[in-house]
Scaffold this active site. Sequence first.
Site, PDB file in Angstrom:
ATOM      1  N   GLU A 225     -11.789  -0.893   1.598  1.00  0.00           N
ATOM      2  CA  GLU A 225     -10.590  -0.538   2.108  1.00  0.00           C
ATOM      3  C   GLU A 225     -10.049   0.733   1.580  1.00  0.00           C
ATOM      4  OE1 GLU A 225      -8.637  -4.186   3.996  1.00  0.00           O
ATOM      5  OE2 GLU A 225      -8.513  -4.694   1.563  1.00  0.00           O
TER       6      GLU A 225
ATOM      7  N   ASP B  64       0.678  -1.089   0.022  1.00  0.00           N
ATOM      8  CA  ASP B  64       0.067  -0.117   0.082  1.00  0.00           C
ATOM      9  C   ASP B  64       1.020   1.330  -0.122  1.00  0.00           C
ATOM     10  OD1 ASP B  64      -1.903  -2.041   0.553  1.00  0.00           O
ATOM     11  OD2 ASP B  64      -2.808  -1.122   2.198  1.00  0.00           O
TER      12      ASP B  64
HETATM   13  C1  FRU Z   1      -4.654  -3.303   2.048  1.00  0.00           C
HETATM   14  C2  FRU Z   1      -4.696  -3.403   3.488  1.00  0.00           C
HETATM   15  C3  FRU Z   1      -5.218  -2.308   4.176  1.00  0.00           C
HETATM   16  C4  FRU Z   1      -4.425  -2.384   5.533  1.00  0.00           C
HETATM   17  C5  FRU Z   1      -3.141  -2.988   4.940  1.00  0.00           C
HETATM   18  C6  FRU Z   1      -2.304  -4.118   5.810  1.00  0.00           C
HETATM   19  O1  FRU Z   1      -3.839  -3.823   1.150  1.00  0.00           O
HETATM   20  O2  FRU Z   1      -5.322  -4.727   3.777  1.00  0.00           O
HETATM   21  O3  FRU Z   1      -6.389  -2.174   4.483  1.00  0.00           O
HETATM   22  O4  FRU Z   1      -4.112  -1.238   5.986  1.00  0.00           O
HETATM   23  O5  FRU Z   1      -3.397  -3.695   3.712  1.00  0.00           O
HETATM   24  O6  FRU Z   1      -1.197  -4.480   5.162  1.00  0.00           O
END
Ligand code: FRU
Length: 482
Positions: free
Chosen positions: A328, A75
Amino acid sequence: PAPTPGFALPTNHTQQAFDPASDFTSKWTRADAKQIMAQSDPTVAPGQNSMSPDVTMPEIPEDFPAMNDDVWVWDTWSLTDENANQISYKGWDVIFSLVADRHAGYGFDQRHWNARIGYFFRKTNADPAKDKWNYGGHLFLDNTSIGNTEWSGSTRLMQGDHVNVFYTATTFHDVAERNAGGGGIAPDAAIAKALGNIHADKNGVTFDGFQHTKLLEPDGKMYQTKAQNPGFAFRDPYTFVDPAHPGKTYMVFEGNTAGNRGDYQCKGDDLGYRPGDPKAENVTDVQNSGAYYQTANVGLAVADNKDLTKWSFLPPILSANCVNDQTERPQIFIQNENGKNKYYLYTISHQFTYAAGMRGPDGVYGFVGDGIRSDFQPVNNSGLALGSPTDLNLPANNPSGSISGQQNGRQFQAYSHYVQPGGLVQSFIDNVNGVRGGSLSPTVKINFRNGVTQVDRSFGRNGLGPFGYLPTNVRVGGEGLY
Ligand code: FRU
């Protein structure tokens, strides 16, 4: 659009705006999300992509480069201002990524349990095809953030060379959960921020002086707590200002509908069928299918002070009850269309988080309305804006589980798509035909207007731009460095 035989019509959504503080929650309904299958081709050979090219991310080559040899990268977000502009700071582009050590003895799928926020910088005028991002290391000193794991968020440049880093403070409590990747005591989650300083000179960018503040924990009334569901989601803060409500700062984040896991009762509004639609499902059948386990929402909060250290929850702006369990990394993108501000809410979701009877790809989903709280119209009538190439006629898989041999090898090619100015969409590479990623994808471009999105295949090479292309559109400072 002409109705697809065999499918109900999508829900009528007015796009009408409501007061951000009111309790209207827009619904991404089953009738809406069923349009993903209505628009998918049921006749493709098994394992081909069944989705329209307009919503399919072009294929990433298997021999993609690693952005960094020491850390996996997933991310990612840019340094921004409160209007989602991407800021070049004193001649440098700066990005923030979740990172995990490639050499610590755990696998790529264990990255979430070991996540830290790292940062990269690159000269603003760099050639994105040739010049690599410089890795600056972890953003925060060890053992200084609110949790013991740092998950996604957003970073804003403030007055006086300060930055506010909004992030998810995830705290794992036992070794089994952390090292084995699940199955132990569920983690706690809070939304936090860190106020610190950014510095830049001819050698690059550094940060220091971070002061961490816990901002929000779920209330159990609008946003589900860990006590209500060990598998709850509460994370991914993104803050912004709304020109329609000057002087206020808002935050969107990922949540779940409050209540004990399994207690939710699917409602007619969650299904969203038009009265008398012969293809409508009925509430009892949907409830009996177990679809009530999936209760994603996009939360909203408002800052109570100028320092952004005190926040109050507002009701969710979107729910996906009985449709999907995860919405997300939500973001709000305001775009002027025909002299009027249109608010696009983009959020990422997975194929394995859909409710019983629902099917869609990993990718980014979009919703448009007249304000931050609206009766949002899902883009393309379905909500799907951009998905990884997938044969939706085959059952759903999980990126870290077993994958059906027939399925398209690029169904998990990328995730965590983030929409930037100009419709540029960055994401990270997860799994391309079995080759695991951990590096930024080629950036792609989507054009969107009037609630319709389309991949721009004239951008880059057949729609694939440079890897990790996150250009800035506003310059701050400079001192002759350009
Ligand atoms: C998206 C996610 C987010 C979280 C992160 C954890 O890829 O699931 O929601 O903050 O990855 O690794």
